[in-house]
Design a protein around this motif. Structure first.
Motif, PDB file in Angstrom:
ATOM      1  N   MET A  73      -3.166  16.495  10.168  1.00 19.60           N
ATOM      2  CA  MET A  73      -2.913  15.127   9.693  1.00 19.60           C
ATOM      3  C   MET A  73      -2.517  14.239  10.875  1.00 19.60           C
ATOM      4  O   MET A  73      -1.686  14.623  11.694  1.00 19.60           O
ATOM      5  N   GLU A  74      -3.117  13.053  10.966  1.00 25.34           N
ATOM      6  CA  GLU A  74      -2.806  12.135  12.051  1.00 25.34           C
ATOM      7  C   GLU A  74      -1.413  11.539  11.868  1.00 25.34           C
ATOM      8  O   GLU A  74      -0.933  11.333  10.759  1.00 25.34           O
ATOM      9  N   THR A  75      -0.761  11.250  12.988  1.00 28.62           N
ATOM     10  CA  THR A  75       0.525  10.558  12.936  1.00 28.62           C
ATOM     11  C   THR A  75       0.286   9.054  12.861  1.00 28.62           C
ATOM     12  O   THR A  75      -0.756   8.559  13.264  1.00 28.62           O
ATOM     13  N   PHE A  76       1.267   8.338  12.342  1.00 26.53           N
ATOM     14  CA  PHE A  76       1.133   6.887  12.219  1.00 26.53           C
ATOM     15  C   PHE A  76       2.505   6.245  12.326  1.00 26.53           C
ATOM     16  O   PHE A  76       3.533   6.915  12.238  1.00 26.53           O
ATOM     17  N   ASP A  77       2.528   4.959  12.526  1.00 28.62           N
ATOM     18  CA  ASP A  77       3.774   4.207  12.651  1.00 28.62           C
ATOM     19  C   ASP A  77       4.354   3.988  11.263  1.00 28.62           C
ATOM     20  O   ASP A  77       3.807   3.211  10.466  1.00 28.62           O
ATOM     21  N   ILE A  78       5.484   4.645  10.962  1.00 27.86           N
ATOM     22  CA  ILE A  78       6.037   4.546   9.615  1.00 27.86           C
ATOM     23  C   ILE A  78       6.648   3.176   9.333  1.00 27.86           C
ATOM     24  O   ILE A  78       6.952   2.859   8.193  1.00 27.86           O
ATOM     25  N   THR A  79       6.829   2.360  10.365  1.00 23.39           N
ATOM     26  CA  THR A  79       7.365   1.015  10.134  1.00 23.39           C
ATOM     27  C   THR A  79       6.283   0.020   9.752  1.00 23.39           C
ATOM     28  O   THR A  79       6.572  -1.107   9.365  1.00 23.39           O
ATOM     29  N   GLU A  80       5.011   0.434   9.852  1.00 23.92           N
ATOM     30  CA  GLU A  80       3.901  -0.485   9.608  1.00 23.92           C
ATOM     31  C   GLU A  80       3.051  -0.127   8.398  1.00 23.92           C
ATOM     32  O   GLU A  80       2.414  -0.989   7.803  1.00 23.92           O
ATOM     33  N   HIS A  81       3.005   1.130   8.018  1.00 23.44           N
ATOM     34  CA  HIS A  81       2.075   1.577   6.990  1.00 23.44           C
ATOM     35  C   HIS A  81       2.806   2.172   5.785  1.00 23.44           C
ATOM     36  O   HIS A  81       3.871   2.774   5.918  1.00 23.44           O
ATOM     37  N   SER A  82       2.204   2.013   4.623  1.00 23.24           N
ATOM     38  CA  SER A  82       2.764   2.601   3.402  1.00 23.24           C
ATOM     39  C   SER A  82       2.791   4.119   3.528  1.00 23.24           C
ATOM     40  O   SER A  82       1.855   4.734   4.050  1.00 23.24           O
ATOM     41  N   HIS A  83       3.864   4.714   3.046  1.00 17.19           N
ATOM     42  CA  HIS A  83       3.999   6.161   3.130  1.00 17.19           C
ATOM     43  C   HIS A  83       5.110   6.602   2.183  1.00 17.19           C
ATOM     44  O   HIS A  83       5.826   5.778   1.606  1.00 17.19           O
ATOM     45  N   ARG A  84       5.244   7.894   1.994  1.00 21.10           N
ATOM     46  CA  ARG A  84       6.316   8.451   1.174  1.00 21.10           C
ATOM     47  C   ARG A  84       7.323   9.147   2.078  1.00 21.10           C
ATOM     48  O   ARG A  84       6.939   9.788   3.059  1.00 21.10           O
ATOM     49  N   ARG A  85       8.597   8.997   1.742  1.00 16.12           N
ATOM     50  CA  ARG A  85       9.652   9.675   2.488  1.00 16.12           C
ATOM     51  C   ARG A  85      10.397  10.630   1.561  1.00 16.12           C
ATOM     52  O   ARG A  85      10.647  10.319   0.401  1.00 16.12           O
ATOM     53  N   PHE A  86      10.794  11.766   2.104  1.00 20.88           N
ATOM     54  CA  PHE A  86      11.460  12.791   1.313  1.00 20.88           C
ATOM     55  C   PHE A  86      12.969  12.645   1.414  1.00 20.88           C
ATOM     56  O   PHE A  86      13.512  12.438   2.500  1.00 20.88           O
ATOM     57  N   ASN A  87      13.648  12.738   0.276  1.00 19.63           N
ATOM     58  CA  ASN A  87      15.104  12.723   0.221  1.00 19.63           C
ATOM     59  C   ASN A  87      15.584  14.161   0.089  1.00 19.63           C
ATOM     60  O   ASN A  87      15.502  14.756  -0.988  1.00 19.63           O
ATOM     61  N   PRO A  88      16.098  14.770   1.154  1.00 19.41           N
ATOM     62  CA  PRO A  88      16.506  16.170   1.093  1.00 19.41           C
ATOM     63  C   PRO A  88      17.748  16.407   0.240  1.00 19.41           C
ATOM     64  O   PRO A  88      17.975  17.530  -0.211  1.00 19.41           O
ATOM     65  N   LEU A  89      18.544  15.362   0.001  1.00 14.20           N
ATOM     66  CA  LEU A  89      19.732  15.518  -0.842  1.00 14.20           C
ATOM     67  C   LEU A  89      19.368  15.722  -2.306  1.00 14.20           C
ATOM     68  O   LEU A  89      20.057  16.432  -3.039  1.00 14.20           O
TER      69      LEU A  89
END
Length: 342
Positions: free
Chosen positions: A1-17
Motif C-alpha cells: 500500500m502506498e503512503t500518503f499525506d494524512i493531513t491532505e487526504h481522507s483516511h481512517r484512523r484507529f483508536n487503540p483505546l
C-alpha cells in the motif's frame, strides 16, 4: 500500500483505546459555510446568585439548604439517575433479545467554587487543586463500597452540553457495573499490557512526545494533546507521564501538576473563539470491582463541540450516526491552533 499525506487526504484512523475507527476528511474544512451563525454574547454572572441552587446558603429544589461552604462542596444529586436502594433483579422476555437488569449507584454533584461567576479557567491553580483533592477523596470513598464497580467523574460545561446550571460544578456517577466506554478501554489496555508488559498510553505518549505535532500543553507530570484518533474538532486527552491506574495512586506533586494542566488547557480553550468554551470532560480510570488492572493508565478526555466559532457547533449527524464518526479538520491542525494560543 502506498503512503500518503494524512493531513491532505481522507483516511481512517484507529483508536487503540476503544478498538474503533474514525474517518478523517480534511478537505471538508474548506467547503463554504452558509449555515446559521450568530454573534456570541459575552456572559456575565454575579459572584453570588440568590436563585442558584448551588450557591452557598441557598435552598435547593428538594428543600435542603446548602452550607456556607468556603471552597469545594459535594452532595448527593437531588435528581439522581442512579439510586443506592434499587433492588437487585433482571428481566428476560421470550428468547434472548430483550433483556434488562437493575443498576444500583450513587450520583453526586461537586461544586468547584462558592463563586457563581467562575469556571476552572478563572480559578487559581490552588483552588483547582482542592477540586482534584475532592475527586480523589470521592473516588476512594465510593469505590470502597462493595456494590460499586466503577466511579465516573465528569463535567458538562455550558448549556450546549446540557448543563442546567452555570455555577461551576461537575458530577460523579458511581455504579454497580462498568459502563460501555470504560469497559472497552479496560479490554484494550489489558490486552496491550499482557502482550507488551507496558501500558498502552505510556507507549502512545512516548510517540506523541517524539513527534510533537499534536501536543497542546505539558508540564512535569502531565501532557495535554489532541489524540491521533480525535473525533470532536478540538478534542484533547490529558495523560500523566507516570503510569498509574487511578486517583488513589496520584502523588501530591502530581495533584499540583494536574491542577496546573487543567488551568492551562481550559484557558487555551477560552481563547480559541473568545468565549467560555463548552465541553464535556471526564476522568477514565480503573474499575473498583476488586480486580487487578495493571494495564489501566488514568487519563482525562475533553470533548468540546465548537467547530468554526463560538456559535457554530459540531453535531454528530448523517454519516456519523449511521456509519462511523467523522471529523472535518485534522488533529494536527487543531493542535497547532490550540498551541498558538498559549
Amino acid at each position: 500500500m502506498e503512503t500518503f499525506d494524512i493531513t491532505e487526504h481522507s483516511h481512517r484512523r484507529f483508536n487503540p483505546l476503544l478498538g474503533e475507527w474514525v474517518l478523517v476528511s480534511p478537505h471538508r474544512s474548506k467547503r463554504p459555510w452558509q449555515g446559521q451563525q450568530e454573534s456570541a454574547e459575552k456572559e456575565t454572572r454575579p459572584q453570588y446568585d440568590p436563585n442558584c441552587y448551588l450557591c452557598p446558603t441557598n435552598v435547593r429544589a428538594n428543600g435542603e439548604k446548602n452550607p456556607d461552604y468556603p471552597s469545594t462542596y459535594v452532595f448527593v444529586n437531588d435528581f439522581a439517575a442512579l439510586q443506592a436502594e434499587s433492588p437487585a433483579g433482571s428481566l428476560q422476555e421470550t428468547g434472548s433479545l430483550l433483556r434488562a437488569q437493575s443498576e444500583r449507584g450513587i450520583c453526586k454533584v461537586i461544586c468547584f467554587s462558592p463563586r457563581h461567576d467562575l469556571t476552572l479557567s478563572d480559578m487559581e491553580v490552588s483552588e483547582i487543586r482542592k477540586v482534584v483533592d475532592l475527586w480523589q477523596e470521592q473516588y476512594l470513598e465510593l469505590g470502597a463500597l462493595e456494590y460499586i464497580s466503577y466511579v465516573q467523574i465528569f463535567e458538562n460545561k455550558g448549556s450546549v452540553m446540557g448543563s442546567s446550571n452555570p455555577h461551576p460544578h461537575g458530577q460523579i456517577w458511581a455504579q454497580s457495573s462498568v459502563p460501555g466506554e470504560p469497559a472497552k478501554e479496560t479490554e484494550q489496555q489489558q490486552a496491550y499490557f499482557q502482550q507488551n508488559g507496558r501500558s498502552l498510553l505510556s507507549d502512545y505518549l512516548a510517540e506523541e512526545l517524539e513527534k510533537q505535532t499534536r501536543l497542546v500543553v505539558e508540564n512535569e507530570h502531565f501532557v495535554a494533546l489532541v489524540p491521533f484518533w480525535a473525533i470532536w474538532p478540538f478534542e484533547t486527552i490529558v495523560i500523566p507521564r507516570r503510569h498509574f491506574q487511578h486517583l488513589g495512586q496520584i502523588t501530591d506533586q502530581e495533584k499540583d501538576a494536574y491542577a496546573d494542566i487543567m488551568k492551562k488547557l481550559s484557558s487555551v480553550y477560552d481563547k480559541l473563539f473568545n468565549t467560555s468554551f463548552p465541553y464535556s470532560a471526564g476522568i477514565h480510570q480503573s474499575p473498583t470491582d476488586g480486580q487487578e488492572y495493571p494495564g489501566w493508565h488514568l487519563h482525562m478526555h475533553f470533548y468540546p463541540p465548537l467547530l468554526r466559532s463560538a456559535t457554530v457547533k459540531k453535531f454528530m449527524v448523517g454519516y456519523e450516526l449511521m456509519a462511523d464518526p467523522q471529523r472535518d479538520i485534522t488533529p494536527e491542525s487543531a493542535a497547532e491552533r490550540l498551541r498558538g494560543l498559549l
